[in-house]
Design a protein around this motif. Structure first.
Motif, PDB file in Angstrom:
ATOM      1  N   ALA A  30      11.230  35.459 -22.731  1.00 38.89           N
ATOM      2  CA  ALA A  30      10.593  34.761 -21.623  1.00 38.89           C
ATOM      3  C   ALA A  30      10.698  35.837 -20.287  1.00 38.89           C
ATOM      4  CB  ALA A  30      11.394  33.544 -21.269  1.00 38.89           C
ATOM      5  N   GLY A  31      11.062  36.991 -20.480  1.00 42.23           N
ATOM      6  CA  GLY A  31      10.985  37.960 -19.356  1.00 42.23           C
ATOM      7  C   GLY A  31      12.582  38.423 -18.897  1.00 42.23           C
ATOM      8  N   ASN A  32      12.530  39.199 -17.959  1.00 41.48           N
ATOM      9  CA  ASN A  32      13.822  39.704 -17.435  1.00 41.48           C
ATOM     10  C   ASN A  32      14.398  38.706 -16.286  1.00 41.48           C
ATOM     11  OD1 ASN A  32      15.184  40.814 -14.956  1.00 41.48           O
ATOM     12  ND2 ASN A  32      15.301  42.431 -16.324  1.00 41.48           N
ATOM     13  N   PRO A  33      15.466  38.111 -16.768  1.00 41.88           N
ATOM     14  CA  PRO A  33      16.253  36.957 -16.007  1.00 41.88           C
ATOM     15  C   PRO A  33      16.354  37.382 -14.357  1.00 41.88           C
ATOM     16  CG  PRO A  33      17.926  38.042 -17.319  1.00 41.88           C
ATOM     17  CD  PRO A  33      16.509  38.647 -17.634  1.00 41.88           C
ATOM     18  N   VAL A  34      16.770  38.574 -13.833  1.00 39.34           N
ATOM     19  CA  VAL A  34      16.753  38.644 -12.574  1.00 39.34           C
ATOM     20  C   VAL A  34      15.362  38.672 -11.863  1.00 39.34           C
ATOM     21  CG1 VAL A  34      17.529  40.215 -10.805  1.00 39.34           C
ATOM     22  CG2 VAL A  34      18.835  40.049 -13.099  1.00 39.34           C
ATOM     23  N   THR A  35      14.361  39.319 -12.573  1.00 43.46           N
ATOM     24  CA  THR A  35      13.061  39.270 -11.770  1.00 43.46           C
ATOM     25  C   THR A  35      12.449  37.860 -12.055  1.00 43.46           C
ATOM     26  OG1 THR A  35      12.828  41.768 -12.693  1.00 43.46           O
ATOM     27  CG2 THR A  35      10.631  40.512 -12.437  1.00 43.46           C
ATOM     28  N   THR A  36      12.585  37.124 -12.826  1.00 44.85           N
ATOM     29  CA  THR A  36      12.255  35.832 -12.879  1.00 44.85           C
ATOM     30  C   THR A  36      12.624  35.183 -11.935  1.00 44.85           C
ATOM     31  OG1 THR A  36      11.668  36.058 -15.189  1.00 44.85           O
ATOM     32  CG2 THR A  36      11.644  33.834 -14.268  1.00 44.85           C
ATOM     33  N   ALA A  37      14.145  35.154 -11.636  1.00 42.19           N
ATOM     34  CA  ALA A  37      14.823  34.576 -10.778  1.00 42.19           C
ATOM     35  C   ALA A  37      14.348  34.778  -9.645  1.00 42.19           C
ATOM     36  CB  ALA A  37      16.385  34.708 -10.840  1.00 42.19           C
ATOM     37  N   LYS A  38      14.164  36.008  -9.133  1.00 35.98           N
ATOM     38  CA  LYS A  38      13.334  36.325  -7.668  1.00 35.98           C
ATOM     39  C   LYS A  38      11.966  35.775  -7.513  1.00 35.98           C
ATOM     40  CE  LYS A  38      13.631  40.750  -6.823  1.00 35.98           C
ATOM     41  NZ  LYS A  38      13.585  42.334  -6.843  1.00 35.98           N
ATOM     42  N   VAL A  39      11.437  35.725  -8.587  1.00 39.19           N
ATOM     43  CA  VAL A  39       9.909  34.979  -8.596  1.00 39.19           C
ATOM     44  C   VAL A  39      10.196  33.464  -8.086  1.00 39.19           C
ATOM     45  CG1 VAL A  39       7.891  34.047  -9.764  1.00 39.19           C
ATOM     46  CG2 VAL A  39       8.952  36.388  -9.975  1.00 39.19           C
ATOM     47  N   TYR A  40      11.274  32.763  -8.798  1.00 37.71           N
ATOM     48  CA  TYR A  40      11.577  31.201  -8.640  1.00 37.71           C
ATOM     49  C   TYR A  40      12.086  31.206  -7.062  1.00 37.71           C
ATOM     50  CZ  TYR A  40      10.695  29.956 -13.196  1.00 37.71           C
ATOM     51  OH  TYR A  40      10.093  29.913 -14.542  1.00 37.71           O
ATOM     52  N   ASN A  41      12.875  32.142  -6.648  1.00 38.83           N
ATOM     53  CA  ASN A  41      13.541  32.236  -5.275  1.00 38.83           C
ATOM     54  C   ASN A  41      12.306  32.256  -4.259  1.00 38.83           C
ATOM     55  OD1 ASN A  41      15.805  32.662  -3.528  1.00 38.83           O
ATOM     56  ND2 ASN A  41      14.476  34.259  -2.791  1.00 38.83           N
ATOM     57  N   ASP A  42      11.451  32.960  -4.548  1.00 39.10           N
ATOM     58  CA  ASP A  42      10.220  33.003  -3.569  1.00 39.10           C
ATOM     59  C   ASP A  42       9.370  31.910  -3.588  1.00 39.10           C
ATOM     60  OD1 ASP A  42      10.945  35.307  -2.603  1.00 39.10           O
ATOM     61  OD2 ASP A  42       9.594  36.471  -3.990  1.00 39.10           O
ATOM     62  N   TYR A  43       9.650  31.228  -4.906  1.00 38.97           N
ATOM     63  CA  TYR A  43       8.705  29.813  -4.915  1.00 38.97           C
ATOM     64  C   TYR A  43       9.535  28.575  -4.078  1.00 38.97           C
ATOM     65  CZ  TYR A  43       5.386  31.010  -8.463  1.00 38.97           C
ATOM     66  OH  TYR A  43       4.492  31.548  -9.328  1.00 38.97           O
ATOM     67  N   MET A  70      21.814  38.773  -9.680  1.00 37.25           N
ATOM     68  CA  MET A  70      21.208  37.810  -8.799  1.00 37.25           C
ATOM     69  C   MET A  70      21.670  37.209  -7.477  1.00 37.25           C
ATOM     70  SD  MET A  70      20.418  34.926 -12.089  1.00 37.25           S
ATOM     71  CE  MET A  70      19.260  35.358 -13.321  1.00 37.25           C
ATOM     72  N   SER A  71      22.906  37.207  -7.286  1.00 37.09           N
ATOM     73  CA  SER A  71      23.592  36.717  -6.075  1.00 37.09           C
ATOM     74  C   SER A  71      23.173  37.911  -4.859  1.00 37.09           C
ATOM     75  CB  SER A  71      25.064  36.862  -6.507  1.00 37.09           C
ATOM     76  OG  SER A  71      25.733  38.113  -6.540  1.00 37.09           O
ATOM     77  N   GLU A  72      22.885  39.107  -5.381  1.00 38.57           N
ATOM     78  CA  GLU A  72      22.379  39.947  -4.269  1.00 38.57           C
ATOM     79  C   GLU A  72      21.001  39.940  -4.096  1.00 38.57           C
ATOM     80  OE1 GLU A  72      23.282  43.848  -6.204  1.00 38.57           O
ATOM     81  OE2 GLU A  72      25.369  43.765  -5.842  1.00 38.57           O
ATOM     82  N   GLU A  73      20.098  39.286  -4.940  1.00 37.92           N
ATOM     83  CA  GLU A  73      18.588  39.295  -4.802  1.00 37.92           C
ATOM     84  C   GLU A  73      18.017  37.904  -4.438  1.00 37.92           C
ATOM     85  OE1 GLU A  73      16.724  41.860  -5.052  1.00 37.92           O
ATOM     86  OE2 GLU A  73      17.915  43.483  -6.119  1.00 37.92           O
ATOM     87  N   ILE A  74      18.733  36.806  -4.815  1.00 31.27           N
ATOM     88  CA  ILE A  74      18.317  35.458  -4.410  1.00 31.27           C
ATOM     89  C   ILE A  74      19.320  34.722  -3.494  1.00 31.27           C
ATOM     90  CG2 ILE A  74      16.982  35.448  -6.703  1.00 31.27           C
ATOM     91  CD1 ILE A  74      19.170  33.512  -7.618  1.00 31.27           C
ATOM     92  N   PHE A  75      18.715  33.642  -2.812  1.00 28.02           N
ATOM     93  CA  PHE A  75      19.383  33.022  -1.910  1.00 28.02           C
ATOM     94  C   PHE A  75      19.349  31.453  -2.373  1.00 28.02           C
ATOM     95  CE2 PHE A  75      17.324  36.882  -0.259  1.00 28.02           C
ATOM     96  CZ  PHE A  75      18.490  37.232   0.591  1.00 28.02           C
ATOM     97  N   MET A  76      19.277  31.170  -3.395  1.00 27.10           N
ATOM     98  CA  MET A  76      19.497  29.671  -3.709  1.00 27.10           C
ATOM     99  C   MET A  76      20.531  29.790  -4.683  1.00 27.10           C
ATOM    100  SD  MET A  76      16.459  29.439  -6.685  1.00 27.10           S
ATOM    101  CE  MET A  76      16.335  30.711  -8.016  1.00 27.10           C
ATOM    102  N   PRO A  77      21.329  28.209  -4.655  1.00 27.21           N
ATOM    103  CA  PRO A  77      22.421  28.162  -5.428  1.00 27.21           C
ATOM    104  C   PRO A  77      22.144  28.105  -6.831  1.00 27.21           C
ATOM    105  CG  PRO A  77      22.134  26.370  -3.684  1.00 27.21           C
ATOM    106  CD  PRO A  77      20.784  27.129  -3.708  1.00 27.21           C
ATOM    107  N   PHE A  78      23.157  28.774  -7.631  1.00 31.43           N
ATOM    108  CA  PHE A  78      23.020  28.538  -9.119  1.00 31.43           C
ATOM    109  C   PHE A  78      24.105  28.196  -9.975  1.00 31.43           C
ATOM    110  CE2 PHE A  78      22.893  33.199  -7.750  1.00 31.43           C
ATOM    111  CZ  PHE A  78      24.031  33.600  -9.048  1.00 31.43           C
TER     112      PHE A  78
END
Length: 258
Positions: A30-43, A70-78
């Motif tokens: 299902a893809g790269n987890p960090v890249t996919t997380a960044k997409v969802y962050n932008d959503y 992820m913590s460096e790239e995204i700004f949502m809680p996880f």
């Protein structure tokens, strides 16, 4: 009243983002987890859940690395879970960047661990993940070790016990419906929401916008979604807009970067 939350759920195996049906069938990359997380962050999704489904010492180091990135790239809680057995495990994941830690099997084997972890790190940091299967239409039972081991616990009674042990929220997952995109177990959601005071996240079965609406209207505080976001054209933005149009109290669709 707390707003309803939309939470993508990531399953990691050896650091890879994967998805199954009913926990074991039909593995799909299902893809790269960090890249996919960044997409969802932008959503602008509300949160993210990341679970290591075959935990080991080797996989733990990969998960920690992924969480740090992820913590460096995204700004949502996880929330991060999988193989959490000690206070040091909890501390390691929180220090890597997780906001909450999910405990499953160890809470069943050693309930006092959950109380100790909540006392040490705070109730708000501890999520209990409960996986269950229906043995009959009117009876369900808890499974641990990634759905491999049956234990003689009713999922609703176990959820209530976990609340008494000071978990901050419950992640309730149907193994029968996992990855099927056939809809959530609404009867279980009704039962759980009536007895719990802590937030209830539900997982397993979301395949349409209506499925998410049904679960939230049945009493869920949040819907955890994997296959629908990964393998269909239903994005978090589309779902949030649809929920808002139906009168459900969701956060605005602005990016979580704002």
């Amino acid at each position: 009243m707390l707003k309803k939350r939309l939470i993508p759920k990531f399953l990691l195996r050896d650091g890879r983002l994967v998805k199954y049906v009913r926990f074991f069938e039909n593995e799909r990359a299902a893809g790269n987890p960090v890249t996919t997380a960044k997409v969802y962050n932008d959503y602008g999704v509300d949160e993210l859940i990341v679970l290591d489904i075959v935990p080991s010492e080797a996989s733990r180091s990969r998960v920690v690395e992924i969480i740090e990135r992820m913590s460096e790239e995204i700004f949502m809680p996880f929330t991060v879970g999988g193989g959490v057995k000690t206070l040091e495990d909890v501390n390691m994941l929180l220090r890597a960047g997780a906001d909450k830690v999910s405990v499953n099997s160890e809470a069943v084997r050693r309930p006092e661990f959950l109380r100790e972890a909540a006392r040490t790190f705070g109730d708000q940091c501890m999520t209990v993940s409960i996986d269950y299967k229906r043995i009959s239409p009117h009876h369900a039972t808890v499974f641990i070790d990634g759905g491999r081991e049956h234990v003689a616990l009713d999922p609703i009674e176990w959820a209530r016990r976990c609340e008494d042990l000071h978990c901050g929220e419950v992640l309730l997952g149907s193994i029968d419906r996992d990855g099927t995109m056939s809809g959530y177990d609404l009867d279980m959601i009704h039962q759980a929401s009536r007895v719990l005071s802590v937030p209830l996240i539900v997982s397993g079965g979301c395949g349409s916008l209506q499925h998410a609406i049904d679960a939230l209207e049945a009493g869920a505080s949040a819907v955890a979604i994997s296959s629908m976001f990964l393998f269909t054209d239903h994005s978090p933005i589309k779902l949030r807009s649809h929920l808002a149009s139906r009168g459900l109290d969701v956060r605005s669709s602005s990016s979580s970067r704002n």
